[in-house]
Design an enzyme around this catalytic site. Structure first.
Site, PDB file in Angstrom:
ATOM      1  CD  GLU A 118    -101.377  71.641  36.407  1.00 24.79           C
ATOM      2  OE1 GLU A 118    -101.642  70.079  35.796  1.00 24.79           O
ATOM      3  OE2 GLU A 118    -101.801  72.229  36.048  1.00 24.79           O
ATOM      4  CE  LYS A 120     -97.555  61.452  34.313  1.00 24.50           C
ATOM      5  NZ  LYS A 120     -98.231  60.376  35.121  1.00 24.50           N
ATOM      6  CG  ASP A 122     -99.745  55.884  38.712  1.00 23.94           C
ATOM      7  OD1 ASP A 122    -100.549  55.861  37.075  1.00 23.94           O
ATOM      8  OD2 ASP A 122    -100.013  55.234  39.231  1.00 23.94           O
ATOM      9  CE1 TYR A 234    -105.645  65.119  34.737  1.00 20.96           C
ATOM     10  CE2 TYR A 234    -104.700  67.188  33.014  1.00 20.96           C
ATOM     11  CZ  TYR A 234    -105.048  65.408  33.558  1.00 20.96           C
ATOM     12  OH  TYR A 234    -104.967  64.056  32.927  1.00 20.96           O
ATOM     13  CE  LYS A 322     -93.748  58.495  35.949  1.00 22.55           C
ATOM     14  NZ  LYS A 322     -93.732  57.877  35.121  1.00 22.55           N
ATOM     15  CB  CYS A 416     -91.110  21.788  60.024  1.00 16.04           C
ATOM     16  SG  CYS A 416     -90.078  22.892  60.362  1.00 16.04           S
ATOM     17  CB  CYS A 419     -88.261  19.600  63.071  1.00 18.00           C
ATOM     18  SG  CYS A 419     -89.411  20.099  63.121  1.00 18.00           S
ATOM     19  CB  CYS A 434     -93.127  22.755  62.474  1.00 19.09           C
ATOM     20  SG  CYS A 434     -92.479  21.930  63.803  1.00 19.09           S
ATOM     21  CB  CYS A 439     -88.962  22.168  65.426  1.00 16.25           C
ATOM     22  SG  CYS A 439     -88.436  23.131  63.768  1.00 16.25           S
TER      23      CYS A 439
HETATM   24  S1  IVH Z   1    -100.769  67.270  32.140  1.00  8.84           S
HETATM   25  C1  IVH Z   1    -101.055  67.265  27.222  1.00  8.84           C
HETATM   26  N1  IVH Z   1    -101.721  67.292  34.597  1.00  8.84           N
HETATM   27  O1  IVH Z   1    -100.569  62.182  33.680  1.00  8.84           O
HETATM   28  C2  IVH Z   1    -101.434  67.306  28.392  1.00  8.84           C
HETATM   29  N2  IVH Z   1    -101.725  65.117  33.467  1.00  8.84           N
HETATM   30  O2  IVH Z   1     -98.429  60.899  31.955  1.00  8.84           O
HETATM   31  C3  IVH Z   1    -101.034  66.140  29.714  1.00  8.84           C
HETATM   32  N3  IVH Z   1    -101.752  63.444  34.653  1.00  8.84           N
HETATM   33  O3  IVH Z   1    -101.929  60.804  30.369  1.00  8.84           O
HETATM   34  C4  IVH Z   1    -101.769  66.226  30.346  1.00  8.84           C
HETATM   35  N4  IVH Z   1    -102.062  64.301  36.618  1.00  8.84           N
HETATM   36  O4  IVH Z   1    -103.407  61.127  32.480  1.00  8.84           O
HETATM   37  C5  IVH Z   1    -101.421  66.722  33.288  1.00  8.84           C
HETATM   38  N5  IVH Z   1    -102.366  67.650  36.591  1.00  8.84           N
HETATM   39  C6  IVH Z   1    -101.527  66.669  35.410  1.00  8.84           C
HETATM   40  C7  IVH Z   1    -101.987  65.356  35.871  1.00  8.84           C
HETATM   41  C8  IVH Z   1    -101.097  64.438  34.512  1.00  8.84           C
HETATM   42  C9  IVH Z   1    -102.334  62.974  36.364  1.00  8.84           C
HETATM   43  C10 IVH Z   1    -101.990  62.084  33.759  1.00  8.84           C
HETATM   44  C11 IVH Z   1    -102.754  62.175  32.360  1.00  8.84           C
HETATM   45  C12 IVH Z   1    -101.862  61.962  31.538  1.00  8.84           C
HETATM   46  C13 IVH Z   1    -100.710  61.474  32.365  1.00  8.84           C
HETATM   47  C14 IVH Z   1     -99.190  61.946  31.123  1.00  8.84           C
END
Ligand code: IVH
Length: 680
Positions: A118, A120, A122, A234, A322, A416, A419, A434, A439
């Site tokens: 999935e 992740k 932010d 999720y 990551k 400037c 110059c 300037c 210049c």
């Molecule tokens: S699973 C134990 N799935 O990432 C369950 N987390 O660095 C852990 N996050 O605190 C979470 N997308 O806020 C999971 N598809 C995803 C996610 C996700 C974003 C965030 C979540 C977690 C943080 C961990």
């Protein structure tokens, strides 16, 4: 009211609530509304009218209750029904392999396991409780054991179902379910929010994540309600009811069926597939409408996943892979200033070298002096540097908490740096200029521009030679170029006879360039290549143009009053008049060509959108240039857009285009394909 009528009204009330929940779901979860905003408003209005007549009917899950709560004093603590865990990270394929290898040693069944992958997101974790299908409690993660009660704020987030199922024939909700998801803000909404905060004189947010977190931790839910927050779920933290899901894939499908927005996942039979999915997201990330910082890989079988246990706060059976960082921090060693052709002073950061995504960064743009002040960027600060896609690295802001007290507030230059002439700020503009036309910095940039390919096209006269000519005082303005002799050049470093002859020949050859090129080459503010062409179509030669009044010029389609003033000012200046005289005497005095025959329309049928600043011409000019060749130019990217033209500091249109698969071009590529060199 007779009983029957009241019953009918009650029925209509329940129906309206259901309908509105359903249309919210279509709009906010499926992104696929089936009624117009107007119809939606009508349903809301009808619902409100009934509630006014019958306040005793109103339940907390009514769609009218999203922003109902008064401001809170503070947030109540809530204990989570199960620990809200976090994730361990891996950063490369080898670490991912090692992760699986460790698990396989703990439990050999892992070798046969499949995985979900999935994105992740932010944002920030939210924990949503539903009893008998009604949203009763929403919390932040806090320390994983205890979070803060932000129910009133979460109610205002349209993607949070207030009641499940949201659509009339969805499955029965379990008696108790706790769902975990990520609240986030898109780049576009984040920029618009910051823009608004800036206008209102309020503090802006450093990134979309902080904006989402700050919006959810508002004491007044009305403030949250005005913030464009999204949600993707999720995880099921607690499931009390029949048929609990047995795999992560089933978790996502169950959540989806109940009406939650869920993350898009891949189901992978092995790590090779997992790695492919990771690379897919790495590529998508550049263009995704919101921030992703990796993918989350989960052992699909929940029993197997859970049997692997937890280390600290990280479950072993899942891991975050990551993405390479795009934002890093480093020390701002100094702020220096560049002087451009038009005299604009542009500050840039000198950084302690730092690597971002495989490239070492030593300098970054600071945009302008207002930016430094607004962001309170100080010399010596630890700063956040961002480099995304092919955007020039820039300073996002200082890490205020890392300050030692030794940082120095930066004072913009009053003179400037090249110059020493006093600088000037133009009313209503952020730029500082300037204004000394002599210049050396400006002069060498001016020469460079004058000689550039789109202008007089003097082969071999680039930045370095322009600087040499200025430094050796061989030229004091662009016209002096035409009086240079081979012997003048020979003393310069790197100039042998041949090179000097070539340069002089190239300068002489440029005398025949058409009027529009010369007008552009003069470097008048606001006059790019396209405006120059329009002017050359109107005026016989530079004498005629010099006679034009602001009104005459502003009457030309595509030329605004500001550019008109810049043009008149330019010709009024004594110094520039001398340049013109010298050009005339040197024989650099082109006359307008006869009106061009109808121009071919190579761009007919194509639709363009422009984002960011284009080199050497304004947005208006680019638009006119494209339109003159038959293109349509619009303001927003859609599937119908043929090309997005990307300049410096592009906006969110770039992400949108890339998400939609709309091809992008630089202005240089546009010129290469359809410009004068393409055979036009
Ligand atoms: S699973 C134990 N799935 O990432 C369950 N987390 O660095 C852990 N996050 O605190 C979470 N997308 O806020 C999971 N598809 C995803 C996610 C996700 C974003 C965030 C979540 C977690 C943080 C961990």
């Amino acid at each position: 009211m007779p009983r029957d009528d009241e019953q009918a009204l009650r029925q209509r009330y329940e129906e309206l609530k259901r309908l509105i929940h359903y249309h919210n779901y279509r709009y906010y979860v499926l992104n696929d509304p089936i009624i117009s905003d107007y119809e939606y408003d009508q349903l809301m209005r009808e619902l409100k009218a009934i509630e006014e007549a019958h306040p005793e009917w109103v339940t907390p899950d009514s769609p009218t209750q999203r922003a109902g709560a008064p401001p809170a004093e503070g947030f109540r603590k809530v204990r989570h029904p199960a620990p809200i865990l976090s994730l361990a990270n891996v950063f490369n394929d080898a670490e991912l392999d090692a992760w699986l290898e460790r698990l396989a040693r703990l439990n050999p069944r892992v070798r046969e396991a499949d995985f979900t992958v999935e994105p992740k997101i932010d944002g920030l974790t939210v924990v949503l409780h539903y009893r008998d299908g009604v949203f009763t409690l929403g919390a932040t993660r806090g320390d994983g054991e205890e979070g803060e009660d932000i129910t009133a704020n979460l109610r205002t987030v349209r993607a949070v179902p207030l009641r499940i199922p949201v659509h009339p024939d969805g499955p029965q909700p379990p008696p108790y379910i706790v769902v975990r998801g990520e609240a986030y803000m898109t780049h576009q909404d984040f920029e618009a929010l910051n823009e608004r905060l800036r206008r209102e004189g309020q503090r802006t947010f450093a990134n979309p994540r902080n904006a989402a977190a700050g919006s959810l931790r508002q004491l007044d839910p009305k403030v949250t309600a005005a913030r464009p927050l999204h949600l993707l779920c999720y995880q099921i933290v607690v499931y009390q009811g029949p048929n609990p899901p047995r795999t992560q894939w089933e978790v996502l499908r169950t959540l989806e069926a109940l009406g939650f927005p869920v993350v898009e996942a891949d189901l992978c039979p092995d790590l090779a597939c997992v790695k492919r999915a990771y690379r897919k997201w790495v590529a998508r990330r550049e263009t995704w409408p919101y921030d992703l910082d990796g993918v989350v890989i989960k052992i699909n079988d929940l029993a197997l996943q859970q049997s692997l246990g937890v280390v600290g706060k990280d479950p072993r059976g899942m891991v975050a892979y990551k993405f390479p960082a795009r934002e890093v921090t480093t020390i701002l060693l100094d702020i220096k200033v560049n002087v451009g052709r038009t005299g604009v002073l542009t500050p840039y950061a000198v950084l302690e070298p730092v690597e971002i995504g495989g490239v070492v960064i030593r300098k970054a743009t600071l945009h302008n002096f207002d930016y430094i002040r607004e962001k309170d960027i100080r010399i010596g600060d630890r700063v956040i540097v961002k480099r995304a896609g092919d955007v020039i690295p820039y300073i996002v802001g200082p890490v205020v908490s890392a300050r030692t007290g030794k940082e120095r507030v930066y004072e913009p230059p009053t003179h400037c740096p090249v110059c020493g002439a006093p600088v000037e700020k133009v009313e209503g503009e952020v730029a500082v200029y300037c204004i000394n036309a002599a210049c050396p910095a400006q002069l060498s940039r001016n020469l460079e521009h004058f000689a550039s390919r789109e202008a007089m096209d003097i082969e071999g006269l680039g930045r370095k030679i322009a600087e040499q000519l200025v430094q050796a005082r061989l030229v004091e303005d662009v016209a002096d170029l035409y009086y240079l002799k081979v012997a003048d050049l020979l003393p310069l470093e790197g100039f042998a006879q041949k090179k000097a002859e070539n340069l002089i020949a190239a300068i002489q050859a440029s005398k025949d360039r058409p009027l529009e090129r010369l007008i552009y080459a003069l470097g008048i503010r606001g006059v790019g290549a396209v405006t120059a062409r329009w002017l050359a179509e109107r005026y016989e030669d530079l004498d005629a143009l010099a006679q034009a009044t602001e009104e005459d010029l502003a009457a030309i389609e595509g030329i605004g009053p500001v550019t008109a003033r810049f043009i008149v000012d330019w010709f009024r200046r004594e110094r520039n008049r001398k340049v013109l005289e010298k050009l005339r005497r040197a024989g650099v005095w082109p006359r307008a060509r006869r009106p061009a025959e109808a121009r071919p329309q190579p761009l007919a049928g194509l639709t363009f959108v422009i984002t960011g600043a284009l080199p050497g011409l304004t947005r208006e000019e680019a638009k006119a240039w494209l339109e003159a060749r038959g293109a349509k130019v619009t303001n927003s990217v859609s599937r119908k857009t043929s090309y997005l033209i990307v300049g410096e500091n592009p906006g969110s249109k770039l992400a949108k285009a890339q998400a939609l698969g709309v091809p992008t071009l630089s202005w240089e590529e546009v010129l290469r394909r359809w410009g004068p060199e393409s055979g036009e």
